[in-house]
Motif scaffolding. Structure first.
Motif, mmCIF file in Angstrom:
data_model
loop_
_atom_site.group_PDB
_atom_site.id
_atom_site.type_symbol
_atom_site.label_atom_id
_atom_site.label_comp_id
_atom_site.label_asym_id
_atom_site.label_seq_id
_atom_site.Cartn_x
_atom_site.Cartn_y
_atom_site.Cartn_z
ATOM 1 N N GLY A 11 0.831 -1.221 0.000
ATOM 2 C CA GLY A 11 0.000 0.000 0.000
ATOM 3 C C GLY A 11 0.853 1.254 0.000
ATOM 4 N N ILE A 12 1.845 1.297 -0.887
ATOM 5 C CA ILE A 12 2.782 2.434 -0.891
ATOM 6 C C ILE A 12 2.112 3.643 -1.555
ATOM 7 C CG2 ILE A 12 5.071 3.221 -1.627
ATOM 8 C CD1 ILE A 12 5.908 0.268 -1.791
ATOM 9 N N VAL A 13 2.036 4.762 -0.827
ATOM 10 C CA VAL A 13 1.457 5.996 -1.369
ATOM 11 C C VAL A 13 2.583 7.022 -1.482
ATOM 12 C CG1 VAL A 13 -0.210 7.857 -0.984
ATOM 13 C CG2 VAL A 13 -0.762 5.510 -0.298
ATOM 14 N N VAL A 14 2.707 7.638 -2.651
ATOM 15 C CA VAL A 14 3.787 8.591 -2.895
ATOM 16 C C VAL A 14 3.179 9.956 -3.178
ATOM 17 C CG1 VAL A 14 5.768 9.100 -4.377
ATOM 18 C CG2 VAL A 14 5.157 6.721 -3.884
ATOM 19 N N MET A 15 3.677 10.989 -2.492
ATOM 20 C CA MET A 15 3.100 12.331 -2.675
ATOM 21 C C MET A 15 4.181 13.370 -2.942
ATOM 22 S SD MET A 15 0.420 12.091 0.440
ATOM 23 C CE MET A 15 1.360 10.829 1.267
ATOM 24 N N PRO A 16 3.848 14.367 -3.774
ATOM 25 C CA PRO A 16 4.818 15.453 -3.971
ATOM 26 C C PRO A 16 4.918 16.304 -2.704
ATOM 27 C CG PRO A 16 2.766 15.956 -5.101
ATOM 28 C CD PRO A 16 2.606 14.584 -4.509
#
Ligand code: ATP
Ligand code: MG
Length: 283
Positions: free
Chosen positions: A272-277
């Motif tokens: 469940g990897i979430v990547v955000m700027p």
């Protein structure tokens, strides 16, 4: 405190990124193509929109306190200014290029040859350092067509992708300098508090751009393996989840090794990897 002035390119390759950087620093200003000067409503700063060639001298003479311009233009104009910050955009190289079919195999073969350029100062220094004596032909633009017209044997011009060279039957031959946009300041402003504040804001925007914020879930027995892969600004945050044997990890990772790092994390058990700027990183 006195209102500062920053000079940026009015239109051209550096304009959009310069405006974007200043806006990302939280500066509010209008960017009308028709205006030459625009006040910032929430910082004591005015923005001057100029031809890039004029920026180094305006800064040297103190007409503008700061400027954003390519290193190539600074070196060509030989001004006395302070380099305050490299900005990571407008990257290009100044290269000597020669026609595809030619008898120039080494730098020494440029002896006695004519090289057309809009950068006679930088090219002159480079050739002198290499001990080469060429005939430098200074022209004001469209350098790449001069070998085809019989005006020169080679050219020295800015290259980013090399597409323009190729479509004119030329190939890169020697690197003279590499360049990117930089923030420069007149000698007297380096220690000015407002300038320091602006540099800090720029650095926090640049740092954020190079980094992503990542949230992932991992089972406790895989936590050590996942943490071993994460640098974080200080160290990653580990947060318990409702499900007992799971935790969430929050961290930042550098853009440059992003995809390698993500696949290593998955292999180590991250889900469940979430990547955000990130907008800004203030240290
Ligand atoms: P001005 O009208 O302001 O004098 P210009 O035509 O001299 O603009 P641009 O072509 O807009 O200049 O380039 C501005 C700067 O962008 C260059 O001085 C250089 O630092 C950078 N640059 C990045 N890539 C390239 C490229 N492929 N060709 C030329 N300049 C590049
Ligand atoms: Mg110019």
């Amino acid at each position: 405190m006195k209102t500062l002035k920053i000079a940026i390119q009015k239109s051209g390759r550096l304009n959009e990124k310069s405006v974007e950087l200043l806006k990302n620093c939280g500066l509010n200003f209008e960017n009308y193509k028709s205006s030459l000067i625009s006040p910032v409503s929430n910082f004591p700063l005015e923005i001057l929109f100029l031809r890039d060639d004029d920026i180094p001298e305006y800064v040297q003479d103190g007409i503008a306190d700061l400027g954003i311009v390519g290193e190539n233009v600074i070196q060509e104009t030989e001004v006395e200014v302070s380099y305050l910050q490299r900005l990571g955009f407008g990257k290009c190289s100044l290269k000597i290029a020669v026609p595809n079919n030619n008898d120039i195999a080494s730098l020494a073969d440029l002896n006695g040859k004519a090289i057309a350029t809009t950068y006679p100062v930088i090219l002159g220094k480079f050739l002198k350092k290499e001990g080469i004596q060429s005939d430098i032909r200074t022209i004001s633009g469209s350098v790449e067509i001069s070998p085809g017209l019989g005006l020169s044997d080679a050219i020295c011009d800015l290259v980013s992708t090399g597409g323009t060279l190729k479509s004119n039957g030329l190939k890169p031959f020697a690197d003279v300098m590499s360049s990117e946009a930089v923030l420069i300041g007149s000698k007297s402003v380096e220690n000015n508090d407002l300038v320091q504040e602006l540099i800090q804001r720029i650095q926090s925007v640049l740092r954020a751009k190079e980094t992503k914020y990542v949230v992932l879930n991992v089972q406790k027995y895989n936590l050590d393996a996942v943490l071993a892969l994460l640098p974080g600004v200080k160290s990653p945050s580990v947060i318990p989840l409702a499900e007992d044997n799971w935790v969430a990890v929050h961290t930042v990772i550098p853009e440059r090794d992003f995809w390698d790092r993500i696949s290593q994390l998955k292999q180590a058990g991250a889900q469940g990897i979430v990547v955000m700027p990130i907008e800004k990183i203030i240290l």
